[in-house]
Enzyme design. Structure first.
Site, PDB file in Angstrom:
ATOM      1  N   GLY A  39       6.418  17.458  -4.675  1.00  0.00           N
ATOM      2  CA  GLY A  39       7.588  17.902  -5.441  1.00  0.00           C
ATOM      3  C   GLY A  39       8.492  16.717  -5.737  1.00  0.00           C
ATOM      4  O   GLY A  39       8.289  15.609  -5.204  1.00  0.00           O
ATOM      5  N   SER A  74      11.734  14.149  -6.024  1.00  0.00           N
ATOM      6  CA  SER A  74      12.650  13.557  -5.046  1.00  0.00           C
ATOM      7  C   SER A  74      13.816  14.531  -4.835  1.00  0.00           C
ATOM      8  O   SER A  74      14.333  15.097  -5.791  1.00  0.00           O
ATOM      9  CB  SER A  74      13.172  12.219  -5.596  1.00  0.00           C
ATOM     10  N   GLY A  94      13.351  18.950  -1.357  1.00  0.00           N
ATOM     11  CA  GLY A  94      13.404  19.641  -0.064  1.00  0.00           C
ATOM     12  C   GLY A  94      12.119  19.541   0.747  1.00  0.00           C
ATOM     13  O   GLY A  94      12.011  20.151   1.822  1.00  0.00           O
ATOM     14  N   LYS A  95      11.169  18.727   0.278  1.00  0.00           N
ATOM     15  CA  LYS A  95       9.878  18.575   0.973  1.00  0.00           C
ATOM     16  C   LYS A  95      10.041  18.207   2.441  1.00  0.00           C
ATOM     17  O   LYS A  95       9.486  18.847   3.329  1.00  0.00           O
ATOM     18  CB  LYS A  95       9.038  17.457   0.325  1.00  0.00           C
ATOM     19  N   SER A  96      10.803  17.138   2.676  1.00  0.00           N
ATOM     20  CA  SER A  96      10.889  16.605   4.043  1.00  0.00           C
ATOM     21  C   SER A  96      11.663  17.530   4.966  1.00  0.00           C
ATOM     22  O   SER A  96      11.327  17.648   6.158  1.00  0.00           O
ATOM     23  CB  SER A  96      11.531  15.218   4.037  1.00  0.00           C
ATOM     24  N   SER A 128       4.449  14.479   3.247  1.00  0.00           N
ATOM     25  CA  SER A 128       5.660  14.759   2.489  1.00  0.00           C
ATOM     26  C   SER A 128       5.967  13.569   1.570  1.00  0.00           C
ATOM     27  O   SER A 128       6.675  12.631   1.946  1.00  0.00           O
ATOM     28  CB  SER A 128       6.780  15.001   3.524  1.00  0.00           C
TER      29      SER A 128
END
Lengths: 208, 208
Positions: B37, B39, B42-44, B108
């Site tokens: 997704g 930057s 909310g991935k991390s 991620s």
């Protein structure tokens, strides 16, 4: 439904999990056992047996060796001096990640140069969140024995000049000066070598 | 002495441990959850929360992200097209090793290009000993929301032309066509996203 109940039981805290929290929750501690020695010295045989013994006991353990590294992560590296150093560096970095994850990483590569091994030791010493154990295991088999075994016919080819830069023939092997363990397969059984590795892991608190 | 008794209890069979033997003995199954997704999508945050929840339950799980990859294994890579592809390839290879070891790997990274992600999926499909689960999780946050959050000020710099080739601004993000899961942090809580990941893992038999 069981699945729904489990999936909604979701609790966490801000920020990253600490290594102590991880190792505590998993009841496991990570470390790297770095096997080094001549071609055909017995590194992979011992590492494979140790891996089986640990996994059978329920210890997360994983072996990095030519089969899963040279064909995958490092398949874009050749055998120049630069590529050999990069090969060992990447293996050191990956072993460090496994150790950080709470897995006992076993690396089984000739890794003939002291400075490359020392760099990997250093990566572990400087790992985020504090040092991770890096245990160098010198598989000390005399070259005469390795050459007599020669399971892949590599020494024969090196002697015939068909392979250049072969460790022990026309490229040096720099023996570890202060390894955590020395194994001598010429006079020790595989079981004795595995037992010595287990005692080392136990003495460092890596096995419960 | 306990140590001596344990250390001499050494049994193994010839050849490599099979994956089934490993996963059975460890009572764990490996897999890769590949978060992709924009930057600041909310991935991390989701991956870190999921990692904590899994580890707290005793599931070996490890997160690969910019912090532990760009500073370590991939520190010799820049941001050229070639280096970006190599960055993702190495991450895919390392995730595959973790999955093979019986660990749930969470990656991620923006990983904007379909072909790079498909290559990683392919690496898992062709893993030695049979396919390893590769589960693509599309963190689908509208760029307006990401740009408003902009925790590191990167969108601002990209808009000002201080960063070139920034995903979503002057470089494309190729959304997954058939991801195993879509999360929408703009309208879902982190807890809901984590729960959705847990259900996915449960539905694939990766969590017991």
């Amino acid at each position: 439904m069981t699945t729904a109940v489990k999936a909604t039981n979701v609790h966490w805290h801000e920020g990253d999990l600490t290594r102590a929290e991880r190792f505590g929750a998993l009841k496991s501690r990570g470390a790297t056992l770095w096997f080094t020695g001549l071609s055909a010295s017995g590194k992979s045989t011992i590492a494979a047996a140790l891996e089986q013994v640990l996994v059978t006991r329920g210890v997360h353990c994983y072996r990095l060796d030519g089969d899963n590294i040279r064909m995958g992560l490092n398949k874009n590296l050749g055998f120049s001096a630069e590529d050999r150093a990069e090969n060992i560096r990447r293996i050191g970095e990956v072993a460090k990640l496994f150790a950080d994850a709470g897995v006992v990483a076993l690396t089984s590569f000739i890794s003939p140069y002291r400075k490359d091994r020392d760099l990997c030791r250093d990566l572990h010493a400087k790992a985020t969140g504090g040092a991770l154990p890096f245990l160098e295991v010198f598989v000390d088999t005399p070259i005469g024995v390795c050459e007599q075994r020669d399971p892949k016919g590599l020494y024969k080819k090196a002697r015939a000049g068909q392979i250049k830069g072969f460790t022990g023939i026309d490229d040096p092997y720099e023996a570890p000066e202060n390894p955590e363990l020395v194994l001598r397969p010429a006079t020790m059984s595989v079981a004795d070598s595995v037992a010595a590795c287990l005692r080392l892991l136990e003495s460092r608190g890596i096995l419960g």
